[in-house]
Write a protein that holds these residues in place. Structure first.
Motif, PDB file in Angstrom:
ATOM      1  N   LEU A 199       9.467  70.604 -27.711  1.00  0.00           N
ATOM      2  CA  LEU A 199       8.156  70.750 -27.068  1.00  0.00           C
ATOM      3  C   LEU A 199       7.952  72.187 -26.556  1.00  0.00           C
ATOM      4  O   LEU A 199       6.870  72.759 -26.688  1.00  0.00           O
ATOM      5  N   TYR A 206       2.025  77.605 -29.738  1.00  0.00           N
ATOM      6  CA  TYR A 206       0.622  77.444 -29.322  1.00  0.00           C
ATOM      7  C   TYR A 206       0.133  78.722 -28.611  1.00  0.00           C
ATOM      8  O   TYR A 206      -0.970  79.199 -28.867  1.00  0.00           O
ATOM      9  N   GLU A 247     -16.694  84.648 -37.580  1.00  0.00           N
ATOM     10  CA  GLU A 247     -15.973  83.380 -37.573  1.00  0.00           C
ATOM     11  C   GLU A 247     -15.954  82.683 -38.929  1.00  0.00           C
ATOM     12  O   GLU A 247     -15.245  81.705 -39.110  1.00  0.00           O
ATOM     13  N   LYS A 304      -7.454  77.854 -37.706  1.00  0.00           N
ATOM     14  CA  LYS A 304      -7.828  76.490 -37.308  1.00  0.00           C
ATOM     15  C   LYS A 304      -6.777  75.499 -37.834  1.00  0.00           C
ATOM     16  O   LYS A 304      -6.333  74.607 -37.114  1.00  0.00           O
ATOM     17  N   TYR A 347      -0.938  71.088 -33.110  1.00  0.00           N
ATOM     18  CA  TYR A 347      -1.368  69.954 -32.292  1.00  0.00           C
ATOM     19  C   TYR A 347      -0.708  68.662 -32.758  1.00  0.00           C
ATOM     20  O   TYR A 347      -0.182  67.891 -31.956  1.00  0.00           O
ATOM     21  N   ILE A 362       2.880  68.430 -31.799  1.00  0.00           N
ATOM     22  CA  ILE A 362       3.046  68.117 -30.366  1.00  0.00           C
ATOM     23  C   ILE A 362       2.801  66.623 -30.113  1.00  0.00           C
ATOM     24  O   ILE A 362       3.555  65.976 -29.388  1.00  0.00           O
ATOM     25  N   ASN A 411       5.439  63.950 -28.521  1.00  0.00           N
ATOM     26  CA  ASN A 411       5.090  63.099 -27.380  1.00  0.00           C
ATOM     27  C   ASN A 411       5.320  61.613 -27.691  1.00  0.00           C
ATOM     28  O   ASN A 411       5.735  60.855 -26.833  1.00  0.00           O
ATOM     29  N   ILE A 442       8.892  60.956 -27.251  1.00  0.00           N
ATOM     30  CA  ILE A 442       9.253  60.914 -25.814  1.00  0.00           C
ATOM     31  C   ILE A 442       8.858  59.549 -25.234  1.00  0.00           C
ATOM     32  O   ILE A 442       9.613  58.934 -24.481  1.00  0.00           O
ATOM     33  N   ILE A 498     -16.583  76.741 -36.695  1.00  0.00           N
ATOM     34  CA  ILE A 498     -15.109  76.830 -36.777  1.00  0.00           C
ATOM     35  C   ILE A 498     -14.520  77.134 -35.404  1.00  0.00           C
ATOM     36  O   ILE A 498     -13.534  76.537 -34.974  1.00  0.00           O
ATOM     37  N   LEU A 499     -15.190  78.054 -34.704  1.00  0.00           N
ATOM     38  CA  LEU A 499     -14.676  78.423 -33.382  1.00  0.00           C
ATOM     39  C   LEU A 499     -14.718  77.245 -32.420  1.00  0.00           C
ATOM     40  O   LEU A 499     -13.776  77.026 -31.653  1.00  0.00           O
ATOM     41  N   CYS A 509     -14.536  74.198 -33.213  1.00  0.00           N
ATOM     42  CA  CYS A 509     -13.485  73.276 -33.650  1.00  0.00           C
ATOM     43  C   CYS A 509     -12.133  73.730 -33.089  1.00  0.00           C
ATOM     44  O   CYS A 509     -11.361  72.925 -32.574  1.00  0.00           O
ATOM     45  N   ILE A 510     -11.877  75.036 -33.200  1.00  0.00           N
ATOM     46  CA  ILE A 510     -10.614  75.566 -32.666  1.00  0.00           C
ATOM     47  C   ILE A 510     -10.536  75.293 -31.160  1.00  0.00           C
ATOM     48  O   ILE A 510      -9.506  74.857 -30.650  1.00  0.00           O
ATOM     49  N   GLU A 511     -11.635  75.554 -30.459  1.00  0.00           N
ATOM     50  CA  GLU A 511     -11.634  75.339 -29.007  1.00  0.00           C
ATOM     51  C   GLU A 511     -11.348  73.876 -28.677  1.00  0.00           C
ATOM     52  O   GLU A 511     -10.656  73.580 -27.715  1.00  0.00           O
ATOM     53  N   ILE A 531      -9.611  71.721 -30.551  1.00  0.00           N
ATOM     54  CA  ILE A 531      -8.182  71.441 -30.810  1.00  0.00           C
ATOM     55  C   ILE A 531      -7.332  72.029 -29.683  1.00  0.00           C
ATOM     56  O   ILE A 531      -6.372  71.415 -29.222  1.00  0.00           O
ATOM     57  N   LYS A 532      -7.737  73.223 -29.242  1.00  0.00           N
ATOM     58  CA  LYS A 532      -6.992  73.879 -28.160  1.00  0.00           C
ATOM     59  C   LYS A 532      -6.963  72.986 -26.928  1.00  0.00           C
ATOM     60  O   LYS A 532      -5.935  72.810 -26.285  1.00  0.00           O
ATOM     61  N   LYS A 533      -8.128  72.440 -26.599  1.00  0.00           N
ATOM     62  CA  LYS A 533      -8.242  71.605 -25.406  1.00  0.00           C
ATOM     63  C   LYS A 533      -7.352  70.361 -25.547  1.00  0.00           C
ATOM     64  O   LYS A 533      -6.627  69.985 -24.626  1.00  0.00           O
ATOM     65  N   GLN A 534      -7.408  69.759 -26.759  1.00  0.00           N
ATOM     66  CA  GLN A 534      -6.594  68.565 -27.009  1.00  0.00           C
ATOM     67  C   GLN A 534      -5.106  68.913 -26.905  1.00  0.00           C
ATOM     68  O   GLN A 534      -4.326  68.156 -26.341  1.00  0.00           O
ATOM     69  N   THR A 535      -4.747  70.087 -27.464  1.00  0.00           N
ATOM     70  CA  THR A 535      -3.334  70.500 -27.429  1.00  0.00           C
ATOM     71  C   THR A 535      -2.879  70.683 -25.987  1.00  0.00           C
ATOM     72  O   THR A 535      -1.788  70.247 -25.609  1.00  0.00           O
ATOM     73  N   GLU A 536      -3.728  71.330 -25.192  1.00  0.00           N
ATOM     74  CA  GLU A 536      -3.339  71.565 -23.797  1.00  0.00           C
ATOM     75  C   GLU A 536      -3.112  70.248 -23.064  1.00  0.00           C
ATOM     76  O   GLU A 536      -2.149  70.108 -22.311  1.00  0.00           O
ATOM     77  N   GLU A 549      -2.190  67.421 -24.428  1.00  0.00           N
ATOM     78  CA  GLU A 549      -0.946  66.846 -24.950  1.00  0.00           C
ATOM     79  C   GLU A 549       0.275  67.536 -24.348  1.00  0.00           C
ATOM     80  O   GLU A 549       1.257  66.891 -24.012  1.00  0.00           O
ATOM     81  N   LEU A 550       0.189  68.869 -24.227  1.00  0.00           N
ATOM     82  CA  LEU A 550       1.326  69.611 -23.684  1.00  0.00           C
ATOM     83  C   LEU A 550       1.600  69.196 -22.240  1.00  0.00           C
ATOM     84  O   LEU A 550       2.750  68.989 -21.849  1.00  0.00           O
ATOM     85  N   PHE A 571       0.762  66.381 -20.844  1.00  0.00           N
ATOM     86  CA  PHE A 571       1.226  64.994 -20.892  1.00  0.00           C
ATOM     87  C   PHE A 571       2.720  64.947 -21.260  1.00  0.00           C
ATOM     88  O   PHE A 571       3.514  64.272 -20.604  1.00  0.00           O
ATOM     89  N   GLY A 572       3.086  65.687 -22.302  1.00  0.00           N
ATOM     90  CA  GLY A 572       4.480  65.722 -22.758  1.00  0.00           C
ATOM     91  C   GLY A 572       5.403  66.237 -21.670  1.00  0.00           C
ATOM     92  O   GLY A 572       6.456  65.655 -21.401  1.00  0.00           O
TER      93      GLY A 572
END
Lengths: 76, 500
Positions: free
Chosen positions: A17, A24, A41, A50, A57, A60, A64, A67, B276-277, B279-281, B283-288, B290-291, B293-294
């Motif tokens: 992780l 990330y 873009e 992307k 993602y 990760i 999780n 875990i 695209i941007l 979409c990236i934002e 995914i970023k939010k979802q990743t954060e 998850e991180l 949470f993990g």
């Protein structure tokens, strides 16, 4: 001290992780640089980025899941 | 009359001035003369006309301006009256005559005067194409005479990147787009600056670029009586140069829709294709998420490598806990641990709080005495199995010669956390059951405590809480540390919150 199997697994997952969190961070830095340089873009670099974000993602999410399974196996 | 001629460039005997103006000019000239300073008559008259001459010359410092711009009056005399007035208006608003002291980045006053700094900046600005003499009336005609100087603005405008005043360029570019914006920003810099802090689409605080912020500030201030919730309308409408009336119409329409609870979307939800941007934002939010949470799950799993239990008095281990925790607490002991072991079983106001490892083995304990009448508890000390006591100094129990971040110390921290959780849970349950006489404090003895490093981060008790003599809590006799304290009624502190 000897670690139990679940402890070893937990250490392994923590390391994984951490690694993904570092990846990330690197991706975020890449994105910031692209924005700074006003790259359009629609540029293929953004599409690749992307994909990389998505892969990171998914990895990760997978860690999780493991875990969570570990947590379940400990409490059962 | 000589004083007037000397102090005000452009004054001569043939001018017909009202008596009152002349009187005020005399008073003004007194100060200028004392300072051996002169200004154009047109500016002096404009100040008098606005009733601001006293404000101008009271507590002013002309030294820096005088020495930096020796020939300014000669240069200005070739320009129209309005240019002269607006140049001085700008200089004054920049702080060129101010006796205020410059504050450093922490807001502390330095010995440098604002007049000195502002004059230096003005000298540099005068050399630029945008702010050379001849351009002032165009830019500052709408500037009120009373615009106060602002150190932040001075710092902002003085910012130079290589040979360019980047913020001056920015303001001039905005001025080309919206006439009067320069003056408005200069006169309301604090408010304009505050537009840099805003929230992104997800409600996260962000800092936006100066250009965007200043434009937002200007546009949202173009109409009168703009409510906070209508700032977006003001921004869009001002950008299109629409009148106050049209703005108000739009505001009323939207209010009407809100009052009628008209849904924002026919579907009841937003439907929009992602760029695209975006979409990236996302995914970023979802990743954060998850991180976080993990990491939380991992933290919990690590913490729960050690779990607490309030050991039942029926449990046979109470009599021989010392064998599990490498201490003298056994009924066969020759030391004070014998009393503790015995009373752990028979005394109704004593119970053992133990910590188990992942294999379920008891590896640590704290014997807890509860004074129900007064509402406090004392733990003799925390004892630890010897496998967790490696690196312990031989003669100083509970002191370890390992780094605070070492694996060994990490384990001891987790064991201590388990004790904290156990105490927290006990206090919560006990106080729920005994609201009239809750536990107000819990202390722990430091004597032979095997978790000294953790305990010593707490506040030391000045007068120890007492324990019945026969229980022989020797480790709590000398020094006690406060693990829990209820500060005021209704505001329970968490166990361990006192840790420094």
């Amino acid at each position: 001290m000897k670690l139990s199997a679940s402890q070893t697994k937990l250490v392994g997952l923590t390391m994984e992780l951490d690694l993904k969190a570092k990846e990330y961070k690197i991706l975020c830095e890449k994105l910031a640089k692209l924005k700074e340089n006003n790259i359009d873009e629609k540029n293929v670099i953004f599409i690749q980025l992307k994909e990389e974000f998505w892969q990171n993602y998914e990895e990760i999410v997978n860690i999780n899941k493991q875990i969570k399974e570990l947590e379940k196996s400990k409490s059962s | 009359m000589e004083k007037l001629t000397k102090s005000f460039v452009g004054f001569n005997d043939s001018l017909s001035l009202e008596e009152e103006t002349l009187e005020r000019l005399y008073k003004f000239a007194e100060i200028l003369d004392k300072n051996k300073f002169s200004i154009p008559l047109v500016y002096a008259e404009a100040l008098i006309e606005n009733g601001l001459e006293e404000k101008f010359y009271t507590n002013a410092d002309f030294r820096f301006f005088k020495s930096e711009f020796r020939n300014i009056n000669d240069v200005l005399c070739n320009f129209p009256k309005e240019e002269i007035i607006d140049f001085f208006k700008f200089a004054n608003s920049l702080g060129c005559f101010s006796t205020e002291k410059i504050r450093d980045k922490r807001g502390k006053e330095t010995e440098v005067l604002l007049a000195q700094k502002a004059t230096t900046v003005l000298a540099r600005l005068l050399k630029t194409e945008q702010l050379k003499i001849g351009n002032y009336h165009n830019l500052f005609a709408s500037m009120p005479f009373e615009t106060d100087s602002n150190q932040e603005f001075l710092r902002f405008i003085a910012l130079k990147d290589k040979d360019k005043f980047q913020n001056l360029d920015l303001l001039i570019a905005l001025e080309r787009k919206y006439s009067g914006v320069f003056c408005k920003i200069m006169g309301n810099f604090e408010e304009a600056k505050s537009f840099r802090d805003c929230l992104d689409e997800q409600g996260k605080p962000i800092k936006i670029a100066w250009e965007e912020a200043l434009e937002k500030y200007y546009l949202s201030n173009q109409y009168e009586g703009v409510a906070k919730e209508d700032k977006d309308i003001a921004e869009v409408f001002a950008g299109k140069g629409l009148s106050q009336e049209v703005f108000e119409q739009a505001v009323n329409l939207r209010r009407q829709a809100k009052e009628n609870h008209t849904p924002e979307h026919l579907l009841g939800e937003s439907l929009q294709e992602e760029t695209i941007l975006q979409c990236i934002e996302r995914i970023k939010k979802q990743t954060e998420t998850e991180l976080i949470f993990g990491k939380q799950m991992i933290e919990e799993l690590y913490d729960k490598q050690f779990t607490y239990e309030w050991l039942s008095k029926n449990d046979p281990r109470n009599s021989i806990l010392g064998l599990f925790c490498s201490c003298c607490s056994t009924i066969t002991s020759r030391f004070y641990g014998r009393d503790i072991a015995e009373y752990s079983v028979i005394a109704e106001d004593i119970q053992n709080l133990v910590v188990r490892n992942t294999k379920g083995e008891i590896i640590a304990k704290g014997t807890f005495y509860l004074n129900k009448e007064i509402g406090y508890g004392v733990i003799n000390d925390f004892e630890l199995n010897k496998i967790y006591r490696n690196h312990e100094y031989e003669f100083e129990h509970g002191k370890y010669h390992v780094d605070i971040n070492s694996k060994e110390e990490e384990e001891r921290k987790m064991i201590f956390k388990a004790f904290q959780r156990g105490l927290q849970a006990f206090v919560e349950k006990y106080n729920q059951k005994n609201p009239k006489n809750p536990i107000k404090q819990i202390n722990v003895g430091i004597g032979c405590n095997k978790l000294k490093r953790q305990i010593e981060t707490f506040r030391k008790e000045s007068g120890n809480l007492s324990i019945p003599y026969e229980y022989n809590f020797q480790d709590a006799e000398e020094e006690q540390y406060i693990l829990y304290q209820e500060k005021s009624i209704g505001k329970n502190k968490e166990v361990g919150e006192d840790g420094r």
